[in-house]
Design a protein around this motif. Structure first.
Motif, PDB file in Angstrom:
ATOM      1  N   LEU A 164     -17.194   3.380  -8.425  1.00 30.92           N
ATOM      2  CA  LEU A 164     -15.993   3.294  -9.256  1.00 30.92           C
ATOM      3  C   LEU A 164     -14.863   2.595  -8.511  1.00 30.92           C
ATOM      4  N   LEU A 165     -14.740   2.856  -7.215  1.00 23.55           N
ATOM      5  CA  LEU A 165     -13.699   2.191  -6.426  1.00 23.55           C
ATOM      6  C   LEU A 165     -13.968   0.688  -6.359  1.00 23.55           C
ATOM      7  N   GLY A 166     -15.221   0.321  -6.159  1.00 20.88           N
ATOM      8  CA  GLY A 166     -15.584  -1.099  -6.141  1.00 20.88           C
ATOM      9  C   GLY A 166     -15.348  -1.752  -7.494  1.00 20.88           C
ATOM     10  N   PHE A 167     -15.718  -1.048  -8.554  1.00 14.11           N
ATOM     11  CA  PHE A 167     -15.490  -1.541  -9.915  1.00 14.11           C
ATOM     12  C   PHE A 167     -14.001  -1.786 -10.147  1.00 14.11           C
ATOM     13  N   GLY A 168     -13.179  -0.828  -9.711  1.00 16.80           N
ATOM     14  CA  GLY A 168     -11.748  -0.943  -9.925  1.00 16.80           C
ATOM     15  C   GLY A 168     -11.145  -2.147  -9.221  1.00 16.80           C
ATOM     16  N   HIS A 169     -11.552  -2.381  -7.968  1.00 15.90           N
ATOM     17  CA  HIS A 169     -11.002  -3.519  -7.235  1.00 15.90           C
ATOM     18  C   HIS A 169     -11.500  -4.847  -7.810  1.00 15.90           C
ATOM     19  N   ALA A 170     -12.755  -4.883  -8.226  1.00 16.80           N
ATOM     20  CA  ALA A 170     -13.283  -6.107  -8.832  1.00 16.80           C
ATOM     21  C   ALA A 170     -12.592  -6.392 -10.160  1.00 16.80           C
ATOM     22  N   LEU A 171     -12.354  -5.343 -10.958  1.00 13.29           N
ATOM     23  CA  LEU A 171     -11.682  -5.530 -12.235  1.00 13.29           C
ATOM     24  C   LEU A 171     -10.218  -5.925 -12.024  1.00 13.29           C
ATOM     25  N   HIS A 172      -9.596  -5.380 -10.988  1.00 10.58           N
ATOM     26  CA  HIS A 172      -8.221  -5.779 -10.646  1.00 10.58           C
ATOM     27  C   HIS A 172      -8.160  -7.286 -10.394  1.00 10.58           C
ATOM     28  N   ALA A 173      -9.102  -7.802  -9.606  1.00 14.03           N
ATOM     29  CA  ALA A 173      -9.109  -9.230  -9.290  1.00 14.03           C
ATOM     30  C   ALA A 173      -9.294 -10.069 -10.548  1.00 14.03           C
ATOM     31  N   GLU A 174     -10.108  -9.587 -11.464  1.00 15.66           N
ATOM     32  CA  GLU A 174     -10.415 -10.317 -12.689  1.00 15.66           C
ATOM     33  C   GLU A 174      -9.306 -10.190 -13.730  1.00 15.66           C
ATOM     34  N   ALA A 175      -8.797  -8.963 -13.893  1.00 15.19           N
ATOM     35  CA  ALA A 175      -7.888  -8.680 -15.001  1.00 15.19           C
ATOM     36  C   ALA A 175      -6.483  -9.220 -14.774  1.00 15.19           C
ATOM     37  N   ARG A 176      -6.075  -9.394 -13.531  1.00 16.17           N
ATOM     38  CA  ARG A 176      -4.723  -9.860 -13.258  1.00 16.17           C
ATOM     39  C   ARG A 176      -4.492 -11.241 -13.857  1.00 16.17           C
ATOM     40  N   ARG A 177      -5.559 -12.020 -14.052  1.00 17.29           N
ATOM     41  CA  ARG A 177      -5.435 -13.337 -14.680  1.00 17.29           C
ATOM     42  C   ARG A 177      -4.953 -13.226 -16.121  1.00 17.29           C
ATOM     43  N   ASN A 178      -5.215 -12.058 -16.724  1.00 27.69           N
ATOM     44  CA  ASN A 178      -4.818 -11.823 -18.111  1.00 27.69           C
ATOM     45  C   ASN A 178      -3.630 -10.870 -18.211  1.00 27.69           C
ATOM     46  N   ASN A 179      -2.914 -10.720 -17.088  1.00 31.30           N
ATOM     47  CA  ASN A 179      -1.717  -9.869 -17.050  1.00 31.30           C
ATOM     48  C   ASN A 179      -2.045  -8.400 -17.291  1.00 31.30           C
ATOM     49  N   ILE A 180      -3.259  -8.000 -16.933  1.00 27.69           N
ATOM     50  CA  ILE A 180      -3.693  -6.603 -17.058  1.00 27.69           C
ATOM     51  C   ILE A 180      -3.753  -6.001 -15.657  1.00 27.69           C
ATOM     52  N   LYS A 181      -3.121  -4.857 -15.489  1.00 27.18           N
ATOM     53  CA  LYS A 181      -3.115  -4.172 -14.201  1.00 27.18           C
ATOM     54  C   LYS A 181      -4.285  -3.199 -14.105  1.00 27.18           C
ATOM     55  N   VAL A 182      -4.831  -3.070 -12.911  1.00 26.00           N
ATOM     56  CA  VAL A 182      -5.893  -2.080 -12.653  1.00 26.00           C
ATOM     57  C   VAL A 182      -5.554  -1.345 -11.365  1.00 26.00           C
TER      58      VAL A 182
END
Length: 243
Positions: A164-182
């Motif tokens: 889950l921690l790995g998922f969260g950091h990977a999603l953070h890297a991806e989602a920030r491009r769409n102005n979504i915070k993780v």
């Protein structure tokens, strides 16, 4: 610092029926959020929603099995239909089976991974398209110091929380491009049924009140638009097993 308010924001909290999920729901409800509490235990999540309403807040209860993809999509669709938006998703629901690997069944393993890791993926995937169209949003994953260290009789739990921690950091890297915070909130031991019911010999004085972790969740979701906290750890001061 000019932070944000959660007033009138629609917040989905999984595992909201007890423990940390309940504390998060109550804290955000008190701050003015529209809390959509989700839990597999109907009576408990309805009681939490009722408590928020009785305190003057706005809350709704949804029965949800986070590991069921159809259930997840139907619930997200229903929340969007009833409230028109989702602003914050708190992936908090969790479970564990405390057994050595020789006694841990494949079904045990699958259940822990399904709730703790598959569930946050399913919820995040379901809300993501809406958050992207909306142009902003925040996903908070409640992980654990079990994602930073290891102890015995917990292979499934550790696998799920490190994942889950790995998922969260990977999603953070991806989602920030769409102005979504993780954000990943790494929580140390709390005075919740998750620990105290399963390990009654635990000294509650070395654990922390879940309200304090809920306060941290409120803090990370009220950061200014230009700032995101990808990871934060909240520990009880006297939990000497960490670090």
């Amino acid at each position: 610092m000019n932070g944000q308010s959660v007033t009138d924001k629609v917040v989905v909290v999984t595992g909201a029926g007890q423990g940390l999920g309940e504390a998060i729901a109550l804290r955000l409800g008190a701050a003015g959020a529209v809390v959509c509490g989700c839990d597999i235990q109907e009576k408990q999540v309805k009681n939490v929603a009722r408590a928020i309403k009785e305190a003057g807040g706005s809350a709704y209860a949804y029965v949800l099995d986070v590991s069921n993809e159809h259930d997840v999509q139907q619930t997200v669709d229903r929340i969007l239909a009833e409230h028109g938006q989702i602003d914050i998703l708190i992936n908090n629901a969790g479970t564990d089976t405390t057994l050595p690997i020789e006694d841990l069944t494949i079904a045990d393993w699958d259940r822990v991974l399904d709730v703790n890791l598959r569930g946050p993926f399913l919820l995040s995937k379901a809300v993501y398209p809406f958050l992207k169209r909306q142009g902003k949003g925040h996903i908070v994953n409640i992980t654990s110091t079990a994602a930073k260290r290891a102890w015995t009789e917990a292979t499934a739990y550790h696998a799920s929380k490190w994942g889950l921690l790995g998922f969260g950091h990977a999603l953070h890297a991806e989602a920030r491009r769409n102005n979504i915070k993780v954000t990943s909130v790494v929580a140390g031991g709390m005075r919740t049924p998750f620990i105290l019911d399963r390990f009654p010999q635990t000294d509650p004085n070395v654990l922390q009140d879940p309200k304090h972790v809920a306060e941290t969740v409120h803090f990370v979701v009220t950061q200014p638009d230009e700032t995101v906290i990808p990871e934060v750890m909240v520990l009880p001061l006297r939990e000497t097993s960490w670090p």
